[in-house]
Write a protein that holds these residues in place. Structure first.
Motif, PDB file in Angstrom:
ATOM      1  N   ASP A 133       0.858  -1.178   0.000  1.00 19.18           N
ATOM      2  CA  ASP A 133       0.000   0.000   0.000  1.00 19.18           C
ATOM      3  C   ASP A 133       0.896   1.230   0.000  1.00 19.18           C
ATOM      4  OD1 ASP A 133      -1.509   2.277   1.181  1.00 19.18           O
ATOM      5  OD2 ASP A 133      -3.120   0.793   1.299  1.00 19.18           O
ATOM      6  N   ARG A 134       0.980   1.898  -1.144  1.00 19.31           N
ATOM      7  CA  ARG A 134       1.903   3.027  -1.284  1.00 19.31           C
ATOM      8  C   ARG A 134       1.604   4.180  -0.332  1.00 19.31           C
ATOM      9  NH1 ARG A 134       1.804   2.063  -7.555  1.00 19.31           N
ATOM     10  NH2 ARG A 134       3.874   1.185  -7.856  1.00 19.31           N
ATOM     11  N   VAL A 135       0.347   4.471  -0.098  1.00 16.35           N
ATOM     12  CA  VAL A 135      -0.004   5.590   0.788  1.00 16.35           C
ATOM     13  C   VAL A 135       0.377   5.257   2.232  1.00 16.35           C
ATOM     14  CG1 VAL A 135      -1.863   7.027   1.691  1.00 16.35           C
ATOM     15  CG2 VAL A 135      -1.817   6.452  -0.736  1.00 16.35           C
ATOM     16  N   LYS A 136       0.028   4.062   2.696  1.00 15.11           N
ATOM     17  CA  LYS A 136       0.404   3.674   4.056  1.00 15.11           C
ATOM     18  C   LYS A 136       1.921   3.689   4.226  1.00 15.11           C
ATOM     19  CE  LYS A 136      -3.580   0.858   5.281  1.00 15.11           C
ATOM     20  NZ  LYS A 136      -4.045  -0.499   5.619  1.00 15.11           N
ATOM     21  N   GLU A 137       2.626   3.242   3.195  1.00 13.37           N
ATOM     22  CA  GLU A 137       4.086   3.218   3.244  1.00 13.37           C
ATOM     23  C   GLU A 137       4.650   4.639   3.402  1.00 13.37           C
ATOM     24  OE1 GLU A 137       7.141   0.829   0.601  1.00 13.37           O
ATOM     25  OE2 GLU A 137       6.389   2.595  -0.489  1.00 13.37           O
ATOM     26  N   LYS A 138       4.220   5.556   2.548  1.00 14.79           N
ATOM     27  CA  LYS A 138       4.715   6.934   2.634  1.00 14.79           C
ATOM     28  C   LYS A 138       4.296   7.602   3.938  1.00 14.79           C
ATOM     29  CE  LYS A 138       5.496   8.070  -2.177  1.00 14.79           C
ATOM     30  NZ  LYS A 138       6.906   8.383  -2.207  1.00 14.79           N
ATOM     31  N   TYR A 163      -0.053  12.974  -3.198  1.00 12.03           N
ATOM     32  CA  TYR A 163      -1.410  13.451  -2.968  1.00 12.03           C
ATOM     33  C   TYR A 163      -2.373  12.301  -3.247  1.00 12.03           C
ATOM     34  CZ  TYR A 163       1.328  17.640  -3.749  1.00 12.03           C
ATOM     35  OH  TYR A 163       2.310  18.590  -3.697  1.00 12.03           O
ATOM     36  N   PRO A 164      -2.820  11.589  -2.230  1.00  6.50           N
ATOM     37  CA  PRO A 164      -3.754  10.487  -2.467  1.00  6.50           C
ATOM     38  C   PRO A 164      -5.056  10.985  -3.111  1.00  6.50           C
ATOM     39  CG  PRO A 164      -2.858  10.374  -0.253  1.00  6.50           C
ATOM     40  CD  PRO A 164      -2.449  11.701  -0.826  1.00  6.50           C
ATOM     41  N   ILE A 165      -5.516  10.238  -4.086  1.00  6.00           N
ATOM     42  CA  ILE A 165      -6.785  10.548  -4.752  1.00  6.00           C
ATOM     43  C   ILE A 165      -7.768   9.473  -4.324  1.00  6.00           C
ATOM     44  CG2 ILE A 165      -7.969  10.811  -6.953  1.00  6.00           C
ATOM     45  CD1 ILE A 165      -5.194  11.543  -8.118  1.00  6.00           C
ATOM     46  N   LEU A 166      -8.816   9.901  -3.666  1.00  2.64           N
ATOM     47  CA  LEU A 166      -9.774   8.968  -3.104  1.00  2.64           C
ATOM     48  C   LEU A 166     -11.091   9.025  -3.865  1.00  2.64           C
ATOM     49  CD1 LEU A 166      -9.003   9.945   0.583  1.00  2.64           C
ATOM     50  CD2 LEU A 166      -8.005   8.076  -0.737  1.00  2.64           C
ATOM     51  N   GLU A 167     -11.323   8.007  -4.681  1.00  2.00           N
ATOM     52  CA  GLU A 167     -12.578   7.875  -5.422  1.00  2.00           C
ATOM     53  C   GLU A 167     -12.955   9.120  -6.199  1.00  2.00           C
ATOM     54  OE1 GLU A 167     -15.616   6.406  -2.830  1.00  2.00           O
ATOM     55  OE2 GLU A 167     -14.333   4.837  -2.047  1.00  2.00           O
ATOM     56  N   LYS A 202       0.309   7.016  -9.743  1.00  4.06           N
ATOM     57  CA  LYS A 202       0.537   5.614  -9.393  1.00  4.06           C
ATOM     58  C   LYS A 202      -0.701   5.030  -8.731  1.00  4.06           C
ATOM     59  CE  LYS A 202       5.450   6.202  -8.400  1.00  4.06           C
ATOM     60  NZ  LYS A 202       6.513   5.881  -7.427  1.00  4.06           N
ATOM     61  N   THR A 203      -0.942   3.764  -9.020  1.00  8.86           N
ATOM     62  CA  THR A 203      -1.983   3.068  -8.279  1.00  8.86           C
ATOM     63  C   THR A 203      -1.494   2.895  -6.849  1.00  8.86           C
ATOM     64  OG1 THR A 203      -1.070   0.928  -8.910  1.00  8.86           O
ATOM     65  CG2 THR A 203      -2.856   1.787 -10.282  1.00  8.86           C
ATOM     66  N   ASN A 204      -2.404   2.810  -5.923  1.00  4.33           N
ATOM     67  CA  ASN A 204      -2.031   2.645  -4.532  1.00  4.33           C
ATOM     68  C   ASN A 204      -1.561   1.223  -4.243  1.00  4.33           C
ATOM     69  OD1 ASN A 204      -1.791   3.596  -1.827  1.00  4.33           O
ATOM     70  ND2 ASN A 204      -3.600   2.398  -1.340  1.00  4.33           N
ATOM     71  N   ARG A 205      -2.158   0.269  -4.923  1.00  2.96           N
ATOM     72  CA  ARG A 205      -1.824  -1.139  -4.674  1.00  2.96           C
ATOM     73  C   ARG A 205      -1.576  -1.865  -5.991  1.00  2.96           C
ATOM     74  NH1 ARG A 205      -3.036  -2.980   0.370  1.00  2.96           N
ATOM     75  NH2 ARG A 205      -3.307  -5.079  -0.417  1.00  2.96           N
TER      76      ARG A 205
END
Length: 75
Positions: free
Chosen positions: A3-8, A22-26, A44-47
């Motif tokens: 999970d790229r966001v959790k990692e960062k 910048y996470p993009i949520l839905e 990038k995709t998150n997963r």
């Protein structure tokens, strides 16, 4: 990490520097991301991304929006 966001987020929490992200949520905050992101950028995709898979270079806001819309239609 899968999970790229959790990692960062974790790296920043323990004091390691990361590139801006910048996470993009839905598709809910696309306008916000467009206003603060710097282009060119890598989307990038998150997963489930690896070895360049799940990554796209975008040169400007228009390319970014087109890519987001095209990815949304693939779901």
């Amino acid at each position: 990490s899968q999970d790229r966001v959790k990692e960062k987020d974790h790296f920043r929490k323990i004091g390691l520097n990361t590139t801006a992200y910048y996470p993009i949520l839905e598709n809910t905050n696309i306008d916000e991301v467009c206003s603060i992101a710097k282009f060119p950028a890598i989307l990038k995709t998150n997963r489930f991304g690896y070895d360049g898979k799940g990554q796209w270079k975008v040169s400007n806001v228009d390319e970014f929006r087109k890519l987001i819309l095209s990815l949304d239609k693939k779901d």
